[in-house]
Scaffold this active site. Structure first.
Site, mmCIF file in Angstrom:
data_model
loop_
_atom_site.group_PDB
_atom_site.id
_atom_site.type_symbol
_atom_site.label_atom_id
_atom_site.label_comp_id
_atom_site.label_asym_id
_atom_site.label_seq_id
_atom_site.Cartn_x
_atom_site.Cartn_y
_atom_site.Cartn_z
ATOM 1 N N LYS A 77 0.884 -0.712 -0.004
ATOM 2 C CA LYS A 77 0.354 -0.111 -0.282
ATOM 3 C C LYS A 77 0.884 1.524 0.157
ATOM 4 C CE LYS A 77 -4.118 1.558 3.252
ATOM 5 N NZ LYS A 77 -4.434 0.615 4.211
ATOM 6 N N SER A 152 -9.804 0.782 2.843
ATOM 7 C CA SER A 152 -8.600 1.718 2.081
ATOM 8 C C SER A 152 -7.619 0.998 1.634
ATOM 9 C CB SER A 152 -7.561 2.660 3.211
ATOM 10 O OG SER A 152 -7.207 2.145 4.058
ATOM 11 N N SER A 176 -9.516 -1.651 7.160
ATOM 12 C CA SER A 176 -9.082 -1.148 6.218
ATOM 13 C C SER A 176 -8.180 -2.248 5.346
ATOM 14 C CB SER A 176 -8.428 -0.305 6.066
ATOM 15 O OG SER A 176 -9.456 1.499 6.059
#
Lengths: 493, 92
Positions: A77, A152, A176
């Protein structure tokens, strides 16, 4: 091959049937073919990926034993600091930022021989549940590109689900990792708070943030989690004495004999999709067939978890994000009149609307005259939520719940009303507040869209969720389904 | 709840445009209204969470471990000069 598990690719590499360079080329080809429609990656440097793969093949030829993740591609990420390439947290405020050091988990991955394939899309500063607040545009769900992949860590989830990489790292502050894993039909584990170092992970809410693995199988999640875990003197909240057991061995379990699974009544409520409920109930029935006992339990403060979270997380975020002052790094506005003008205009231009909403919520909750009613109250409710879990675990070994009350929704469907978006994390947030390990794995489909089953264990008992999830995975085939639009150019196997 | 969104924004050092303020005001009121459900919970005598596992902070040896990396650290800065960060004039 593209939809192979990390363990399968490892076996083929270890047997000399393929090389790290071949594996890297395969996934780089898939990224080139599919990232345009998914927007899962926000940064890719193919030459650098191939250089790492070559170095891994060389290491393998020069040493007796390969390292634990030798030659295996892993995406991360955009929240993880990496010395190579940009680290932008999908925010305009970090558009020109290059991290001067690697996050501790990145160092762990490199030392384990992994090949880092690029940076994945995410909600700006990890604030969101749909990967729509990214400064680089929304990411899409491979099962239906009109829908969101969750968030997320939506880019990591979509990349694994569409086999643009066999594994990825995400972070989980309120769900997330687990919620996007659920919405894209993959497996993801948020470890116990303190299990994984947060050093070099751009901070959102420091008492809640944890990094974790997102993969196609439970065993792959165990492999990656084992590689990134461990105490780090550079993160005072990473725990020194955390018990470590053989997580890979824990994945060889194929039944649930004697396992007591708690079914919290507060998680099976109105507002959850009927198809999701049916899938999760069927999964619990499967667990019963495998030898588990399902016990009805109560977690009475569940309904206050989202409210407590939306005080605590924004409060911590407003403090953490005060560092973006446009002095040492980050976007600076043109021609500032004075210092205050520079701070306020740079931050207005650099932050997106969801980030501003959270910073302002936090600034209000911490402001003079409101602290006791909001922040202190929320931290007291958090204690009650933790105590609910402690009491429940006197009765059961594990808790099983839906990961999300709904399957993936359409892009734009919830962007107008922040509160509805916040409520999509209703089943994952309490786990962060209590600092517990939580895993999501696929347990069905509703109208072609994946449903996730969440396992929650007492602190430090990751092996317990890994064993139960492995037994469930061995008895079902949900994890091996492939999104049709991304499976046809599949390669050799 | 009615909140002065521009005042809160100034505490957070964010200058909102008028359009942003008009949108954020009602949204914040909605979020804070939802948060007020916390007042239903009896928290008399309940300790506030300070750490998820009540863990003690570990100590490390008080020695310098970082090296001077000024050039790398300043490479991402908006404006520097002679190894210093440049900001608008603070004192007239």
């Amino acid at each position: 091959m593209p939809f192979s598990s990390l363990s399968e690719i490892k076996s083929r590499l270890d047997a000399g049937e393929t090389s790290a360079v071949e594996v890297a080329q395969l996934y780089l080809g898939r990224i080139a073919a599919h990232n345009g429609s998914l927007n899962a990656f926000v940064h890719i440097d193919p030459a650098h990926v191939l250089a790492q793969a070559e170095a891994s093949d060389r290491y393998r030829s020069e040493h007796d034993a390969p390292r634990p993740l030798e030659g295996l591609p892993i995406a991360v990420k955009d929240i993880f600091c990496t010395q190579d390439g940009p680290t932008r947290c999908c925010s305009r405020i970090l558009e020109d930022f290059h991290a001067p050091y690697d996050a501790q988990v990145i160092t762990h991955l490199k030392e384990a021989g992994a090949v880092l394939v690029g940076k994945t899309n995410m909600d700006e500063f990890a604030m969101g549940s749909s990967t729509e607040t990214s400064a680089f545009g929304p990411c899409r769900n491979p099962w239906d590109i009109e829908t969101i992949p969750g968030g997320s860590s939506g880019g990591s989830a979509a990349a694994v689900a569409a086999a643009l990489t066999p594994a990825a790292l995400g972070t989980d502050t309120g769900g997330s990792i687990r919620q996007p894993a659920s919405l894209t039909g993959i497996t993801g584990l948020k470890p116990t708070y303190g299990r994984v170092s947060r050093r070099g992970i751009i901070a959102f809410a420091s008492s809640l943030d944890q990094a974790g693995a997102m993969t196609r199988t439970v065993k792959d999640t165990a492999m990656v989690t084992a590689a990134i875990s461990g105490h780090d003197s550079g993160d005072a909240t990473s725990v020194e004495s955390a018990p470590v057991v053989d997580w890979l061995g824990a994945c060889d379990v194929t039944d649930m004999k004697g396992l007591r699974i708690g079914r919290p009544k507060e998680y099976f409520i109105e507002g959850m999709d009927a198809g999701v409920r049916a899938s999760v109930e069927a999964a619990l029935e499967k667990c019963r067939e495998l030898g588990a006992e399902i016990i009805d339990i109560s977690l009475p403060h569940t309904k206050y978890a989202v409210a407590a979270y939306y005080v605590i997380a924004p409060s911590e975020a407003s403090a953490n994000l005060s560092r973006y002052d446009s002095v040492r790094f980050g976007h600076r506005c043109d021609n500032p009149e004075d210092l205050l003008d520079m701070y306020t205009r740079s931050r207005d231009e650099g932050f997106g609307s969801e980030v501003k909403r959270r910073i302002l919520t936090g600034a209000f909750a911490l402001s003079s005259g409101y602290y006791d009613a909001y922040y202190l109250k929320a931290q007291q409710v958090r204690t009650l939520i933790q105590q609910d879990f402690i009491k429940a675990f006197e009765q059961v070994d594990l808790i099983a719940t839906p990961t999300s009350p709904i399957t993936a929704f359409k892009l734009g469907e919830k962007t107008d009303d922040p509160l509805t978006m916040y409520l999509s994390d209703i089943y994952t947030i309490a786990v962060n507040l209590a600092g517990l390990p939580g895993l999501s794995q696929p347990c069905g489909f509703v109208d072609g869209m994946p449903v996730g089953l969440q396992w929650i264990a007492p602190a430090w008992r990751e092996e317990s969720v890994l064993s139960a999830a492995s037994a469930y995975e061995a008895a079902t085939e949900w994890h091996s389904r492939v999104p049709a639009a991304f499976g046809s150019d599949g390669g050799e196997s | 709840m009615d909140i002065d969104v521009n005042k809160v924004a100034m505490l957070a050092r964010i200058r909102l445009t008028d359009d942003e303020a008009a949108e954020l005001g009602p949204q914040l009121s909605g979020i804070l209204g939802y948060i007020e459900t916390l007042s239903e919970v009896d928290t008399e005598g309940v300790a506030a969470t300070a750490h998820p596992h009540d863990a003690a902070m570990p100590l490390r040896a008080n020695v310098v471990t970082n090296t001077n990396r000024r050039d790398e650290l300043q490479a991402s800065a908006p404006q520097t000069e002679s190894g210093l960060y440049v900001v608008p004039k603070v004192i007239e």
